[in-house]
Every structure is written in structure tokens, then in C-alpha cells.
Write a protein that holds these residues in place. Sequence first.
Motif, PDB file in Angstrom:
ATOM      1  N   ARG A   1       0.836  -1.197   0.000  1.00 26.95           N
ATOM      2  CA  ARG A   1       0.000   0.000   0.000  1.00 26.95           C
ATOM      3  C   ARG A   1       0.875   1.253   0.000  1.00 26.95           C
ATOM      4  O   ARG A   1       0.589   2.219  -0.702  1.00 26.95           O
ATOM      5  CB  ARG A   1      -0.917  -0.018   1.217  1.00 26.95           C
ATOM      6  CG  ARG A   1      -2.148   0.831   1.019  1.00 26.95           C
ATOM      7  CD  ARG A   1      -3.166   0.601   2.077  1.00 26.95           C
ATOM      8  NE  ARG A   1      -2.808   1.387   3.243  1.00 26.95           N
ATOM      9  CZ  ARG A   1      -3.166   1.092   4.478  1.00 26.95           C
ATOM     10  NH1 ARG A   1      -3.870   0.031   4.722  1.00 26.95           N
ATOM     11  NH2 ARG A   1      -2.809   1.853   5.474  1.00 26.95           N
ATOM     12  N   ALA A   2       1.973   1.225   0.745  1.00 23.37           N
ATOM     13  CA  ALA A   2       2.889   2.369   0.775  1.00 23.37           C
ATOM     14  C   ALA A   2       3.571   2.532  -0.582  1.00 23.37           C
ATOM     15  O   ALA A   2       3.758   3.649  -1.060  1.00 23.37           O
ATOM     16  CB  ALA A   2       3.935   2.175   1.869  1.00 23.37           C
ATOM     17  N   THR A   3       3.912   1.413  -1.220  1.00 25.81           N
ATOM     18  CA  THR A   3       4.535   1.465  -2.537  1.00 25.81           C
ATOM     19  C   THR A   3       3.581   2.069  -3.550  1.00 25.81           C
ATOM     20  O   THR A   3       3.978   2.882  -4.384  1.00 25.81           O
ATOM     21  CB  THR A   3       4.953   0.049  -2.984  1.00 25.81           C
ATOM     22  OG1 THR A   3       5.840  -0.478  -2.007  1.00 25.81           O
ATOM     23  CG2 THR A   3       5.657   0.086  -4.321  1.00 25.81           C
ATOM     24  N   ASP A   4       2.309   1.680  -3.491  1.00 28.45           N
ATOM     25  CA  ASP A   4       1.313   2.230  -4.408  1.00 28.45           C
ATOM     26  C   ASP A   4       1.198   3.742  -4.249  1.00 28.45           C
ATOM     27  O   ASP A   4       0.976   4.463  -5.215  1.00 28.45           O
ATOM     28  CB  ASP A   4      -0.053   1.590  -4.179  1.00 28.45           C
ATOM     29  CG  ASP A   4      -0.108   0.153  -4.661  1.00 28.45           C
ATOM     30  OD1 ASP A   4       0.757  -0.222  -5.478  1.00 28.45           O
ATOM     31  OD2 ASP A   4      -1.008  -0.584  -4.223  1.00 28.45           O
ATOM     32  N   HIS A   5       1.368   4.202  -3.043  1.00 29.51           N
ATOM     33  CA  HIS A   5       1.224   5.632  -2.757  1.00 29.51           C
ATOM     34  C   HIS A   5       2.323   6.459  -3.428  1.00 29.51           C
ATOM     35  O   HIS A   5       2.082   7.581  -3.843  1.00 29.51           O
ATOM     36  CB  HIS A   5       1.249   5.848  -1.246  1.00 29.51           C
ATOM     37  CG  HIS A   5       1.151   7.283  -0.845  1.00 29.51           C
ATOM     38  ND1 HIS A   5       0.007   8.027  -1.013  1.00 29.51           N
ATOM     39  CD2 HIS A   5       2.060   8.124  -0.317  1.00 29.51           C
ATOM     40  CE1 HIS A   5       0.219   9.257  -0.595  1.00 29.51           C
ATOM     41  NE2 HIS A   5       1.455   9.337  -0.163  1.00 29.51           N
ATOM     42  N   VAL A   6       3.523   5.902  -3.524  1.00 26.43           N
ATOM     43  CA  VAL A   6       4.642   6.660  -4.093  1.00 26.43           C
ATOM     44  C   VAL A   6       5.010   6.207  -5.503  1.00 26.43           C
ATOM     45  O   VAL A   6       6.009   6.669  -6.049  1.00 26.43           O
ATOM     46  CB  VAL A   6       5.897   6.576  -3.185  1.00 26.43           C
ATOM     47  CG1 VAL A   6       5.634   7.223  -1.858  1.00 26.43           C
ATOM     48  CG2 VAL A   6       6.358   5.148  -3.029  1.00 26.43           C
ATOM     49  N   ARG A   7       4.225   5.332  -6.075  1.00 24.00           N
ATOM     50  CA  ARG A   7       4.531   4.807  -7.407  1.00 24.00           C
ATOM     51  C   ARG A   7       4.552   5.942  -8.430  1.00 24.00           C
ATOM     52  O   ARG A   7       3.704   6.807  -8.453  1.00 24.00           O
ATOM     53  CB  ARG A   7       3.477   3.774  -7.803  1.00 24.00           C
ATOM     54  CG  ARG A   7       3.802   3.058  -9.101  1.00 24.00           C
ATOM     55  CD  ARG A   7       2.760   2.038  -9.452  1.00 24.00           C
ATOM     56  NE  ARG A   7       2.400   1.124  -8.411  1.00 24.00           N
ATOM     57  CZ  ARG A   7       3.138   0.073  -8.020  1.00 24.00           C
ATOM     58  NH1 ARG A   7       4.277  -0.156  -8.598  1.00 24.00           N
ATOM     59  NH2 ARG A   7       2.713  -0.718  -7.066  1.00 24.00           N
TER      60      ARG A   7
END
Length: 166
Positions: free
Chosen positions: A101-107
Motif C-alpha cells: 500500500r505504501a509502494t502504491d502511494h509513491v509509485r
Amino acid sequence: MNPYDFYITPEEYAQAAEVGISAFSLERRIRLLGWSKQRAMTMPMRTQKPRGYYDEWAKTAQQNGIKYESFMTRIRQGWTPERAATKSLQSADEARRLALRATDHVRVHPEKYLRLAEQNGIPYATFHRRVKVSKWNYERAATEPIWTRQQIGRLGAQRLRKREGG
């Protein structure tokens, strides 16, 4: 700053002592930390928890399968002792889900096109360079095969001839 600002009078030592500030702390605040005399003499010292303050909660944490280091890290992060000792640790699946979820936020690029590029054998660095530097659209950057050195050389030669007027 005036050099006399570092001189502390006996009256100032006494005034600080009334607030509970030791001579050592007063000197440290003024001479090493560069505090103003007024602030150094009036700001109360921070209180520290006595040794063993969290022992009971630490035992509770250990009974709940929480290591002492994890318990103290939670305390330093501002958790209450009760919550730090009783809230269970994250499972590996939960940690992975939160990381995604954190990765999706900064993708930077849409995942759909990253997967497409991966399926077509295009490295992430190449995909990223095509989009950011070469200004290709996502579809083209993810689907166009990687050029051979021969193709790159031909394109360079064509552009050189065009630029030189030949």
C-alpha cells in the motif's frame, strides 16, 4: 553576541537553582548549547522515568510474545505502555500488505504498464528512461522491443545525415 553573555553571576546560579537547574546544566545550556540566559535559567529540566519504571509492562509484553526491544521502541515512538505491551506484532502478510500500500502511494508509473514492460522483457530503468527522458507514452515504452546496437547506429547515422544536409 556579547562575550559577557557567557559569564554567569552567583545570583544567576542561585536563581536557576531555585527552579531546580544545577550549575552544570546552566553552564551547559549557556556555553555549549547557546541558549539565552533567561531561557537557560527559567526552563525546567526534563524529568526522566526512574529505572525500572516499565518493568511490569515489559513482563506483560514478554508474555504476549513482544520482545523488550520492540516494546521500548514503541514507547519511544509515543505509544502508551499498555498498548505497547498488549498490541500484537504484525504478521508477515500484514506487513507485506502495508508495504504494498505504501509502494502504491509513491509509485511513479502505473503498475499496469510496469507489468506489461516486464512481460515484454523491458527493464524498469529502460522503461523509466523512455517515459521521462525520451517522452514516450506508457504504451509505446512498455511494448516497443529494445533496439539492437545496429538499429541505434542506423538511427544515429540517419539523424546525422539529416542534420548535416547530406
